[in-house]
Design a protein around this motif. Sequence first.
Motif: not given
Length: 152
Positions: A27-28, A50-51, A79-82, A95-96
């Motif tokens: 994640l990220g 990743d966004l 990821a902020a939105e799911g 998530s690093i």
Amino acid sequence: MGPNPLKFCEELLCGADLAKGSRVCDLGSGSGITSVMLAREYGFDVYAVDLWSDPAENRAFFRRMGVPDGQIHPVKADAAEGLPFEQQFFDAVVSIDSYNYFRRDPRYLGEKLLPYVKPGGRIYLSIPGMVRDCHDALPACLLASWTPEQLE
């Protein structure tokens, strides 16, 4: 993308009890270097989420790093939105140096992240920080991985 993500990843997963082939969300994931490590060193089935990173560029990077197609799945998502996955999809989330970027909402973990982790699954978070300010006398161990500008 942040300072020394491979070191953080290695330390975070030291002693982890995830089996080879586990489905893991990076994640990220940024440019994907931690995704490569998770796939090559641990044998995980990795979803690099990743966004800001381009999935096609990440896929090309994974190929250059010798990771077979199908072992890392680059996904562009906020990821902020799911997440765009079925509930209970992942054995673990790693998530690093990114968790703090997409949500400080105290409900985020329970409402937007945990639903995607299988019962008994794990969440591994690493957020770098300093215990005290050391900018006037930077330790050699920090300078081995980071430049003074990065530490600033």
